[in-house]
Every structure is written in C-alpha cells, then in structure tokens.
Design an enzyme around this catalytic site. Structure first.
Site, PDB file in Angstrom:
ATOM      1  N   LYS A  86       0.862  -1.187   0.000  1.00 44.77           N
ATOM      2  CA  LYS A  86       0.000   0.000   0.000  1.00 44.77           C
ATOM      3  C   LYS A  86       0.889   1.223   0.000  1.00 44.77           C
ATOM      4  CE  LYS A  86      -3.905   2.131   0.172  1.00 44.77           C
ATOM      5  NZ  LYS A  86      -3.415   2.852  -1.044  1.00 44.77           N
TER       6      LYS A  86
ATOM      7  N   GLN B 167       7.235   3.860   4.018  1.00 45.89           N
ATOM      8  CA  GLN B 167       5.822   3.439   4.022  1.00 45.89           C
ATOM      9  C   GLN B 167       5.619   2.167   4.840  1.00 45.89           C
ATOM     10  OE1 GLN B 167       3.896   5.484   1.532  1.00 45.89           O
ATOM     11  NE2 GLN B 167       2.220   4.937   2.871  1.00 45.89           N
TER      12      GLN B 167
ATOM     13  N   LYS C 279       5.459   1.788  -3.037  1.00 48.40           N
ATOM     14  CA  LYS C 279       5.415   3.144  -3.626  1.00 48.40           C
ATOM     15  C   LYS C 279       5.690   3.022  -5.113  1.00 48.40           C
ATOM     16  CE  LYS C 279       4.838   7.385  -2.244  1.00 48.40           C
ATOM     17  NZ  LYS C 279       4.146   7.874  -1.023  1.00 48.40           N
TER      18      LYS C 279
ATOM     19  N   GLY D 113      -2.665   8.273  -4.306  1.00 45.80           N
ATOM     20  CA  GLY D 113      -2.022   9.504  -4.752  1.00 45.80           C
ATOM     21  C   GLY D 113      -0.767   9.844  -3.965  1.00 45.80           C
ATOM     22  N   ASP D 114       0.010  10.743  -4.505  1.00 46.45           N
ATOM     23  CA  ASP D 114       1.164  11.370  -3.834  1.00 46.45           C
ATOM     24  C   ASP D 114       1.408  12.646  -4.656  1.00 46.45           C
ATOM     25  OD1 ASP D 114       3.367  10.677  -1.676  1.00 46.45           O
ATOM     26  OD2 ASP D 114       4.478  11.508  -3.354  1.00 46.45           O
TER      27      ASP D 114
HETATM   28  P1  NDP Z   1       0.768  17.751  -4.199  1.00 46.42           P
HETATM   29  O1  NDP Z   1       1.266  17.380  -5.543  1.00 46.42           O
HETATM   30  O2  NDP Z   1      -0.673  17.946  -3.975  1.00 46.42           O
HETATM   31  O3  NDP Z   1       1.508  19.070  -3.686  1.00 46.42           O
HETATM   32  C1  NDP Z   1       2.889  19.115  -3.569  1.00 46.42           C
HETATM   33  C2  NDP Z   1       3.289  20.493  -3.095  1.00 46.42           C
HETATM   34  O4  NDP Z   1       4.688  20.484  -2.780  1.00 46.42           O
HETATM   35  C3  NDP Z   1       3.110  21.554  -4.169  1.00 46.42           C
HETATM   36  O5  NDP Z   1       2.857  22.782  -3.569  1.00 46.42           O
HETATM   37  C4  NDP Z   1       4.464  21.529  -4.867  1.00 46.42           C
HETATM   38  O6  NDP Z   1       4.787  22.725  -5.535  1.00 46.42           O
HETATM   39  C5  NDP Z   1       5.394  21.321  -3.694  1.00 46.42           C
HETATM   40  N1  NDP Z   1       6.589  20.619  -4.173  1.00 46.42           N
HETATM   41  C6  NDP Z   1       6.648  19.386  -4.724  1.00 46.42           C
HETATM   42  N2  NDP Z   1       7.888  19.074  -5.093  1.00 46.42           N
HETATM   43  C7  NDP Z   1       8.633  20.139  -4.753  1.00 46.42           C
HETATM   44  C8  NDP Z   1       9.995  20.432  -4.878  1.00 46.42           C
HETATM   45  N3  NDP Z   1      10.856  19.552  -5.431  1.00 46.42           N
HETATM   46  N4  NDP Z   1      10.430  21.620  -4.403  1.00 46.42           N
HETATM   47  C9  NDP Z   1       9.575  22.501  -3.844  1.00 46.42           C
HETATM   48  N5  NDP Z   1       8.248  22.285  -3.721  1.00 46.42           N
HETATM   49  C10 NDP Z   1       7.798  21.121  -4.161  1.00 46.42           C
HETATM   50  O7  NDP Z   1       1.351  16.614  -3.234  1.00 46.42           O
HETATM   51  P2  NDP Z   1       0.871  16.224  -1.759  1.00 46.42           P
HETATM   52  O8  NDP Z   1       0.404  17.411  -1.028  1.00 46.42           O
HETATM   53  O9  NDP Z   1       0.020  15.037  -1.884  1.00 46.42           O
HETATM   54  O10 NDP Z   1       2.259  15.705  -1.142  1.00 46.42           O
HETATM   55  C11 NDP Z   1       3.137  16.563  -0.393  1.00 46.42           C
HETATM   56  C12 NDP Z   1       4.032  15.710   0.474  1.00 46.42           C
HETATM   57  O11 NDP Z   1       3.237  14.930   1.375  1.00 46.42           O
HETATM   58  C13 NDP Z   1       4.902  14.687  -0.265  1.00 46.42           C
HETATM   59  O12 NDP Z   1       6.123  14.545   0.437  1.00 46.42           O
HETATM   60  C14 NDP Z   1       4.108  13.402  -0.142  1.00 46.42           C
HETATM   61  O13 NDP Z   1       4.932  12.264  -0.257  1.00 46.42           O
HETATM   62  C15 NDP Z   1       3.560  13.555   1.269  1.00 46.42           C
HETATM   63  N6  NDP Z   1       2.386  12.764   1.605  1.00 46.42           N
HETATM   64  C16 NDP Z   1       1.235  12.822   0.861  1.00 46.42           C
HETATM   65  C17 NDP Z   1       0.138  12.085   1.242  1.00 46.42           C
HETATM   66  C18 NDP Z   1      -1.149  12.188   0.505  1.00 46.42           C
HETATM   67  O14 NDP Z   1      -2.131  11.553   0.958  1.00 46.42           O
HETATM   68  N7  NDP Z   1      -1.259  12.929  -0.581  1.00 46.42           N
HETATM   69  C19 NDP Z   1       0.183  11.183   2.392  1.00 46.42           C
HETATM   70  C20 NDP Z   1       1.406  11.252   3.147  1.00 46.42           C
HETATM   71  C21 NDP Z   1       2.459  12.001   2.751  1.00 46.42           C
HETATM   72  P3  NDP Z   1       4.704  22.766  -7.146  1.00 46.42           P
HETATM   73  O15 NDP Z   1       3.239  22.746  -7.468  1.00 46.42           O
HETATM   74  O16 NDP Z   1       5.386  24.026  -7.509  1.00 46.42           O
HETATM   75  O17 NDP Z   1       5.428  21.544  -7.638  1.00 46.42           O
HETATM   76  O1  2IT Z   2       3.006   8.837   1.509  1.00 44.64           O
HETATM   77  C1  2IT Z   2       1.859   8.386   1.693  1.00 44.64           C
HETATM   78  O2  2IT Z   2       1.545   7.834   2.742  1.00 44.64           O
HETATM   79  C2  2IT Z   2       0.869   8.573   0.630  1.00 44.64           C
HETATM   80  N1  2IT Z   2       1.177   9.190  -0.377  1.00 44.64           N
HETATM   81  C3  2IT Z   2      -0.505   7.989   0.766  1.00 44.64           C
HETATM   82  C4  2IT Z   2      -0.493   6.524   0.428  1.00 44.64           C
HETATM   83  C5  2IT Z   2      -1.839   5.871   0.366  1.00 44.64           C
HETATM   84  O3  2IT Z   2      -1.835   4.674   0.013  1.00 44.64           O
HETATM   85  O4  2IT Z   2      -2.858   6.484   0.666  1.00 44.64           O
END
Ligand code: NDP
Ligand code: 2IT
Length: 444
Positions: free
Chosen positions: A90, A111, A126, A165-166
């Site tokens: 997952k 993860q 992942k 998603g991520d």
């Molecule tokens: P999104 O794609 O929705 O948003 C990512 C954000 O981070 C954007 O504002 C983006 O800016 C910025 N960003 C991404 N890469 C970079 C970079 N290299 N340098 C600077 N800014 C950056 O992703 P999420 O919000 O889903 O994910 C954000 C973080 O949270 C990640 O580390 C992800 O692994 C983690 N995460 C996500 C989960 C989820 O359920 N979605 C669960 C647990 C963890 P820009 O638009 O300019 O690229």
């Molecule tokens: O980093 C993370 O935990 C995620 N991007 C969410 C993974 C998931 O299976 O919901």
C-alpha cells in the site's frame, strides 16, 4: 561491527547512487539500534535486517504516450513492492520529473513503518514516474495515465497491491488510472484509493493527510503542556497535504501565515484565506504567487526562504529534504518550538538532529502524515464491505488512529529510555509489528 552498522554498510555498497534511500535506511537503523542489540542473535540468524532493507520486488517499465502535438513521449514507470509482511502493498504513486528509483525506494521503505504504525493491515509500497504533469492538457494526462496503468495493472490488485495519490497524483489522475484498470482487467474492485465519491471513494480521504497531521500535532502539544489555539503556523507546499493541514489548523484556532510552492512563498500576516488558495491550486492549477493579486496586503517572495518566516509551529508539507540545518536554526531562533512533518522526510538528518538536540517538539513524517494512508485503508474496508461511511464516521476513526499513533510512538520512546524522541519512538513502534510478522512467517 554491530549488526546495524554492517547492514547500513551493505545497503550503501549494494545500492550505489541512491542517496535518499541510504538516508531513510540510516535514520531507521540508527533508531533501531537498541532494539536490535537486545535481540541481535535471533535477528541475525533470520537475516531479518537484510530482508527488511531489500524490496520484495521492483517493477520498472516504459510508458509511451502521444502528446498534443502528435509526438511520441516515453517516461519511466516504477512500482516498488517493499514489504508485504502485514498486508498487501500500500502506498502512493508520485508523478514528478525528479522521480527515480532511489526516491521511490526511500518512500517505499518509510511506508512500511508508517503503515505498521496505523495499526491497519497494510504492507509498504510506492510507485510513480518521472512524467511532469505541470502544463499538460487533460488529454495528455489521460493518455499518460492509461499507458501507465496498462502495464501497472499486471502487478496490482485489491488484495495484492493498492496504489493511491502522492505528489502530482490527485483525484483526476486516480480517475483515469481507475478507468483503465477496470478496462484492462474487467474488475470493479478497490485497487486504488483516493477514488472519486461516485465510484468507490471514501469521504474524508482528500482531507485525511492534512487533518491527521494536525490531529497528531494537537495531541503532541497537549501532552507537552501546550495548545494549538492562538499559535502562528508556517506550512510549506500548497498541495493536498498543505491545504488540508491549513484548514484543520485554522479550525482549531491557529493562524497560518505562509504557504509555498516550488517557485516561492506567500506571507499573509492576517492569516491565509484558504478559499482563495483552493481556487488557485485545486481549480485553476495555478501558482501560489497569484494569491497576492487577490490579497494585495500579502507578500510573495520568489525562491526558498519560507523557514525564515517567524512562527511557533512549522509544518513542512512539500517534499523530501526541503528543510536543512540552516532552516532549522532559523526556525529556532525565531521562536519556533514544534515541527510536524506532513511530507515524507522533509527535514534533512542534520535538521532532525538539531530539533531533537535543542529540545524542540518534533513529530517525524512516518507518524505525522500516516492519516492519509490510514484513511486509504478505511477506503479499502468500505470497498470490501460494499458500504460507505459518513464523513463524520471516517473523520472520527482518523482522529482515533492519530491519537493511537501518538500513544504508540511516545510509549516506544519511553520504553527504550529516550522519552520525547518521537523519531526513535515511531521507528521502533513501526518496526516491532513488521519484525514479529516477518519472524512468524519464516524465511520468505
Ligand atoms: P501535491 O502534488 O498535492 O503538492 C505538492 C506540493 O509540494 C506543491 O505545492 C508543490 O509545488 C510542492 N513541491 C513538490 N515538489 C517540490 C519540490 N521539489 N520543491 C519545492 N516544492 C515542491 O502533493 P501532496 O500534497 O500530496 O504531497 C506533499 C508531500 O506529502 C509529499 O512529500 C508526499 O509524499 C507527502 N504525503 C502525501 C500524502 C497524501 O495523501 N497525498 C500522504 C502522506 C504524505 P509545485 O506545485 O510548484 O510543484
Ligand atoms: O506517503 C503516503 O503515505 C501517501 N502518499 C498515501 C499513500 C496511500 O496509500 O494512501
């Protein structure tokens, strides 16, 4: 050499050119030292650590698709199936030009422990691609997603591996991926999470990572005699995690004054107006600097530098290694006393050590952002039951899970004599369940 050091040396030697993976393994192994030393012979005999640091499987493939100009494009695609000791693989799919095997292995490794901490039956995985969704038309994103899933569908399934998603993968991408999975396999099953509400998605999954982050932050603050209400918060990123962390922090009475994207950051001394951010990011897919057009009293600064904004609490919610030692020092000198990681490994090792050595409250990503994957597991449960729960039911379960993760993390740290070190606590508590399951299942 101790077993832990031996394994770290082996990981560096056998996985050249994978610095993010080395970094994630080192942090976990350093925390596990006490646990491993106490059981060294049993674990050595079972080669437990050798197995723990080696993904069960990595699938890598090409993704050909046709752009709007009629040109054939080719991207790299991956799925890292890291560990299935406690449940089906997952973990999310990341679409970003920086994606490579090292980054996906670090994310898959993290993860494994995160998913264990949730208390739910999910293993770690992942995947993703170096495809850049920025500036692509909906048709191009769909063409890419369909090609990606055409290959990925051979290796995933509701009881086998369930992506989500991520970075760069939200509701639109999950929809296209789901449609193609169904078309390829003929199965209408919970093979992806983060689905739309009309085709098997769970209420509160969109909000879950950000909300969960603030729930565990609140719990950490309460246990340390502090409270969130009235505090000034800086949040990096402006994607899924950052937006819903902002929403929950505001609901609980905090003032969020800064958000960012990869181009720069906004500062709004009066508190971020989240409806404007949602409009820019979720509807228009625009840039964070557009905020100052609508709120002229806010200030946009190009480039990094968000961690120089004075705050009580910092929530890094963008990407790995976005907060270094210099940033950590600047947060501390401006009065910041708590950091909780919405992103995966956003703080460098030096920054993490600085937080811990300087008595700041620090909740690492694998505990702090586990609400997303936990709610994904709740989506899987609903799909299996062929029922859907209300927003309030899912949100209440999410909150319970985050409160439990705090308790497990704090308890493990205390048991091993490092009270208040939630990095050690999360790694140890996550490891214990996986290790026990691996030992019970023999040499596989
Ligand atoms: P999104 O794609 O929705 O948003 C990512 C954000 O981070 C954007 O504002 C983006 O800016 C910025 N960003 C991404 N890469 C970079 C970079 N290299 N340098 C600077 N800014 C950056 O992703 P999420 O919000 O889903 O994910 C954000 C973080 O949270 C990640 O580390 C992800 O692994 C983690 N995460 C996500 C989960 C989820 O359920 N979605 C669960 C647990 C963890 P820009 O638009 O300019 O690229
Ligand atoms: O980093 C993370 O935990 C995620 N991007 C969410 C993974 C998931 O299976 O919901």
């Amino acid at each position: 050499m101790s077993y832990v050091d031996e394994i770290y040396t082996r990981v560096v030697e056998q996985n050249p050119g994978e610095p993010e993976f080395h970094q994630a393994v080192k942090e976990v192994l350093d925390s596990l030292r006490l646990v491993i030393d106490a059981n060294e012979e049993i674990y050595r005999n079972a080669a437990l650590l050798e197995r723990l640091v080696e993904p069960e499987r990595i699938i890598s493939f090409r993704i050909p698709w046709v752009d709007d100009a009629g040109k054939v494009q080719v991207n790299k695609g991956y799925r890292v199936q890291f560990n299935s000791a406690i449940g089906p693989y997952k973990g999310g799919l990341r679409l970003h030009p920086s994606v490579n095997q090292s980054i996906l292995k670090f994310l898959g490794f993290e993860q494994v422990f995160k998913n264990s901490l949730t208390g739910l039956p999910i293993g770690g995985g992942k995947g993703g691609s170096n495809f850049d969704p920025k500036g692509k038309s909906n048709r191009e994103v769909m063409a890419f997603c369909q090609s990606f899933m055409t290959e990925l569908s051979k290796y995933i399934g509701a009881d086998q591996d369930v992506p989500a998603g991520d970075i760069g993968v939200g509701g639109r991408e999950i929809g296209y991926l789901y449609g193609q999975y169904k078309r390829m396999t003929g199965l209408y099953e919970g093979v992806l999470t983060g689905k739309g509400l009309t085709y098997g998605g769970s209420l509160a999954r969109t909000q879950a990572t950000g909300y969960g982050l603030v729930y565990i932050l609140d719990e950490m603050l309460k246990h340390n005699g502090k409270e969130l209400a009235g505090k000034t918060v800086v949040i990096s990123g402006s994607g899924n995690v950052a937006i819903y962390a902002t929403e929950k922090a505001q609901q609980l009475g905090a003032k969020v004054v800064a958000l960012s994207d990869s181009n720069g950051y906004i500062y709004d001394k009066d508190g971020i107006k989240l409806d404007i951010v949602k409009q820019i990011k979720e509807v228009r897919r625009g840039r964070i600097k557009e905020y100052v057009k609508e709120v002229p009293t806010a200030v946009y600064t190009e480039g990094k530098g968000i961690w120089t904004v004075p705050c009580d609490i910092a929530l890094p919610c963008a990407t790995q290694n976005e907060l270094n030692l210099e940033d950590a020092k600047s947060l501390k000198s401006n009065g910041c006393f708590a950091v909780a990681e919405g992103a995966n490994m956003p703080s460098t090792r030096e920054a993490t050590d600085f937080f811990l050595e300087n008595g700041m409250l620090f909740m690492p990503g694998k505990a702090a952002n586990a609400g997303g994957v936990a709610t994904s597991a709740l989506e899987m449960s609903q799909n299996s039951q062929r029922l859907s729960w209300t927003f309030e039911e899912v949100d209440a379960k999410l909150k319970d899970i985050m409160v439990n993760i705090y308790a497990k993390t704090a308890d493990a740290a205390k048991r091993y004599g490092v009270e208040g070190n939630y990095v050690a606590g999360a790694n140890i508590a996550g490891f214990e369940k996986v290790a026990e399951a691996m030992m019970a299942q023999g040499v596989v």
